[in-house]
Design a protein around this motif. Structure first.
Motif, mmCIF file in Angstrom:
data_model
loop_
_atom_site.group_PDB
_atom_site.id
_atom_site.type_symbol
_atom_site.label_atom_id
_atom_site.label_comp_id
_atom_site.label_asym_id
_atom_site.label_seq_id
_atom_site.Cartn_x
_atom_site.Cartn_y
_atom_site.Cartn_z
ATOM 1 N N LEU A 342 -3.023 -5.756 9.813
ATOM 2 C CA LEU A 342 -3.128 -4.471 10.492
ATOM 3 C C LEU A 342 -4.383 -4.499 11.351
ATOM 4 N N LYS A 343 -4.199 -4.186 12.619
ATOM 5 C CA LYS A 343 -5.362 -4.182 13.526
ATOM 6 C C LYS A 343 -6.324 -3.075 13.117
ATOM 7 N N PRO A 344 -7.602 -3.189 13.475
ATOM 8 C CA PRO A 344 -8.577 -2.156 13.089
ATOM 9 C C PRO A 344 -8.093 -0.755 13.454
ATOM 10 N N ILE A 345 -8.039 0.106 12.441
ATOM 11 C CA ILE A 345 -7.487 1.447 12.616
ATOM 12 C C ILE A 345 -8.601 2.482 12.479
ATOM 13 N N ASP A 346 -8.736 3.308 13.499
ATOM 14 C CA ASP A 346 -9.656 4.450 13.470
ATOM 15 C C ASP A 346 -8.813 5.709 13.591
ATOM 16 N N LEU A 347 -8.829 6.521 12.541
ATOM 17 C CA LEU A 347 -7.919 7.666 12.506
ATOM 18 C C LEU A 347 -8.483 8.730 11.575
ATOM 19 N N GLU A 348 -8.087 9.971 11.823
ATOM 20 C CA GLU A 348 -8.513 11.077 10.960
ATOM 21 C C GLU A 348 -7.302 11.931 10.583
ATOM 22 N N PHE A 349 -7.220 12.276 9.297
ATOM 23 C CA PHE A 349 -6.199 13.201 8.798
ATOM 24 C C PHE A 349 -6.912 14.467 8.336
ATOM 25 N N LYS A 350 -6.405 15.607 8.786
ATOM 26 C CA LYS A 350 -7.002 16.880 8.405
ATOM 27 C C LYS A 350 -6.070 17.653 7.484
ATOM 28 N N GLN A 351 -6.657 18.551 6.749
ATOM 29 C CA GLN A 351 -5.875 19.362 5.825
ATOM 30 C C GLN A 351 -4.857 20.199 6.585
ATOM 31 N N GLY A 352 -3.620 20.252 6.056
ATOM 32 C CA GLY A 352 -2.600 21.115 6.633
ATOM 33 C C GLY A 352 -1.873 20.529 7.827
ATOM 34 N N GLU A 353 -1.946 19.194 8.031
ATOM 35 C CA GLU A 353 -1.268 18.556 9.158
ATOM 36 C C GLU A 353 0.055 17.948 8.714
ATOM 37 N N THR A 366 4.798 0.669 6.131
ATOM 38 C CA THR A 366 4.674 0.871 4.682
ATOM 39 C C THR A 366 3.367 0.272 4.154
ATOM 40 N N THR A 367 2.984 -0.878 4.691
ATOM 41 C CA THR A 367 1.717 -1.481 4.267
ATOM 42 C C THR A 367 0.546 -0.565 4.619
ATOM 43 N N PHE A 368 0.573 0.002 5.826
ATOM 44 C CA PHE A 368 -0.476 0.955 6.209
ATOM 45 C C PHE A 368 -0.503 2.139 5.250
ATOM 46 N N ALA A 369 0.694 2.642 4.886
ATOM 47 C CA ALA A 369 0.759 3.780 3.975
ATOM 48 C C ALA A 369 0.142 3.434 2.625
ATOM 49 N N LYS A 370 0.375 2.203 2.142
ATOM 50 C CA LYS A 370 -0.173 1.790 0.849
ATOM 51 C C LYS A 370 -1.691 1.599 0.915
ATOM 52 N N VAL A 371 -2.191 1.161 2.055
ATOM 53 C CA VAL A 371 -3.639 1.063 2.228
ATOM 54 C C VAL A 371 -4.241 2.461 2.309
#
Length: 544
Positions: A342-353, A366-371
């Motif tokens: 998986l290439k370097p991932i920069d991401l943000e998840f906020k509450q209620g999204e 699926t691999t990303f989801a497991k990480v």
């Protein structure tokens, strides 16, 4: 591993060992007493009879105690082994579990633990017979030290030859234990791959004749060779014993006098009584070696299953933001037969999204989801929850934020650690909404049945995830097996309901007609994650 079991069951182990040893001593004493009774006269003979009766009664009682305690020891040792393997597996890193494989873990939980427990079950017989043989040699020394030296020489010669054979046999028995793990994998293939085998006659025949049967035969051959070597060594030991008996009796027959008769009768009784215990003792050696090989296999497995070691860290119960900083993960990719990353991932998840993740098969979704949910550790980068970096020891606490339904989900037969009295009614309401009420319901925290289709089981898994009430929900192509009506319920009712409760939801999906319902749309392509800034508009087709 055997030391571990002895520590866990030391009271029963000591009781079994002591009672077995005492019974062995009593047995030899009874044989010696019989010889004294035969050669005694008058009142002394009567005294010996009373001692004989007391010893006989004591022997019966001690033997019963030994067998009862040994049964408990066997069952407790098997239970402790299974608990150890099960607990180690549950607490291990998921990557280590996948590396070991289901077959090896199942083999340790079943056959290997059974062999070790069987050894403990046979321990009273081994110790009792050992004490009988040892006591017989002591009585021999008391009767005639020259014959005792001859017996000792025979024992040394037999032990040296037997130990050489044991080394060869043990290698084969240990190899058989490893082969058994592979055979368990083929046993799994019988049930897991039955559809494929039924649909292709030539494939079915090839699997039976070229894969399954050779694996069974190879294990049989290895075990037979190993045990045969031990039995040949045992027969050699028996030959030495008979040689010793013949030599001793010939030596005694050349002597005269009353004392000589007493010694002769004593040796005759000892030989007759000692033969069966000695044969039993030698016959138990293969079982002991098999138990040792199984114990080594279990120890190797438990040593290689590295624990997450995060149970002491306080769990996360809520979050406002989860940030991924240059997150990377590498793994073996079967389709390309290469290391995929998986290439370097920069991401943000906020509450209620509500976030949808799309991409082709094998793109790394699926691999990303497991990480993301902490099942796999990132090779590089970090996960930050509300400005708090998550370390390796904190992964288990971080995982408690998530409730997931992956494609290879497992549906337990009950609700685990869920306040059933409060949520059972809510669960049955969800079951009705998903049109499962005519098939299954929740009663006393258990599902009334699991005999459901794949799509129905997935709906039930959704109910379980919903009842867990975690702040972050992750669904891996949940709707792929569902009818259109249930897809609509999932996308248009359940997901918005979770979002309105402040939950964050990541949905891996291919259903493009629902993309516009998402707050954000992510796309994974060959391990590279991007965000689609312009969401497509849901198209409505009117059928005339």
């Amino acid at each position: 591993m055997l030391v571990f079991l002895i520590k866990k069951t030391w009271q029963r182990f000591v009781a079994t060992a002591l009672s077995s040893v005492v019974f062995g001593i009593i047995s030899v004493s009874l044989v010696a007493l019989i010889n004294e009774i035969i050669n005694a006269k008058g009142e002394r003979q009567t005294e010996f009879f009373w001692v004989f009766a007391a010893l006989a009664i004591s022997g019966v009682v001690v033997q019963l105690i030994s067998k009862l305690v040994a049964e408990q020891l066997s069952e407790h040792s098997q239970a402790e082994l299974r608990k150890l393997v099960a607990d180690k597996t549950i607490e291990a890193k998921i990557s280590h579990i996948e590396l070991q494989g289901d077959a090896k873990i199942k083999s340790c939980l079943t056959e290997h633990s059974l062999k070790v427990a069987g050894f403990f079950m046979s321990m009273p017989g081994i110790l009792t017979n050992a004490m009988i043989v040892l006591g017989a040699f002591v009585y021999m020394a008391w009767l005639d030290w020259l014959i005792f030296l001859f017996a000792l020489l025979t024992l040394v010669l037999g032990s040296v030859s037997y130990s050489f054979a044991n080394n060869v046999a043990f290698k084969k028995i240990a190899n058989a234990a490893a082969m058994q793990d592979g055979l368990f994998q083929q046993f799994d293939a019988i049930t897991d791959g039955i559809k494929e085998l039924k649909l292709n006659r030539s494939k079915r025949a090839f699997f039976k004749l070229e894969v399954l049967h050779p694996a069974i035969d190879a294990l049989r051959k290895e075990r037979i060779e190993g045990v045969s070597i031990l039995h040949m060594a045992s027969s050699w030991g028996g030959f030495l014993i008979f040689t010793f008996i013949g030599g001793a009796l010939y030596f005694l027959s050349q002597q005269t006098g009353e004392e000589s008769q007493r010694i002769m009768s004593g040796f005759a009784l000892l030989f007759l009584y000692m033969l069966t215990p000695l044969e039993t003792l030698l016959a138990n050696i293969p079982r002991a070696f098999a138990a040792q090989a199984s114990a080594n296999t279990i120890k190797t497995l438990t040593d290689e299953l590295m624990s997450d070691d995060g149970n002491s860290v306080q769990v996360f119960k809520q979050f406002n933001s989860i940030q991924l900083h240059a997150l990377c993960h590498r793994y073996y990719h079967e389709q390309s037969d290469d290391i995929f990353s998986l290439k370097p991932i920069d991401l943000e998840f906020k509450q209620g999204e509500l976030i949808y993740l799309v991409g082709g098969n094998g793109s790394g979704k699926t691999t990303f989801a497991k990480v993301l949910c902490g099942l796999y550790e990132a090779d590089e980068g970090e996960i930050v929850v509300d400005n708090q970096p998550i370390s390796g020891a904190g992964l288990d606490a971080y995982r408690q934020l998530f409730s997931t339904v992956f494609g290879d989900y497992y549906l337990f037969d009950r609700l685990l650690n869920v306040p059933c009295d409060q949520l059972e009614r809510k669960g049955n309401e969800l079951i009705r909404k998903l049109n499962l009420h005519h098939k299954v319901s929740i009663e006393s925290g258990r599902f009334t049945t699991q005999r459901l289709s794949q799509g129905q089981r997935k709906r039930l898994a959704l109910v379980v995830a919903y009842l867990e009430d975690r702040p972050f929900y992750l669904f891996d192509e949940w709707a792929a097996d569902q009818d259109p009506v249930f897809k609509d319920v999932f996308y248009r009712e359940l997901l918005p309901e979770l979002r309105n409760k402040g939950k964050t939801i990541l949905v891996i999906t291919h259903d493009d007609k629902y993309f516009s319902l998402a707050d954000r749309l992510l796309k994974m392509e060959n391990g590279c994650l991007t965000e689609v800034t312009q969401l497509p508009v849901t198209q409505t087709h009117v059928l005339a």
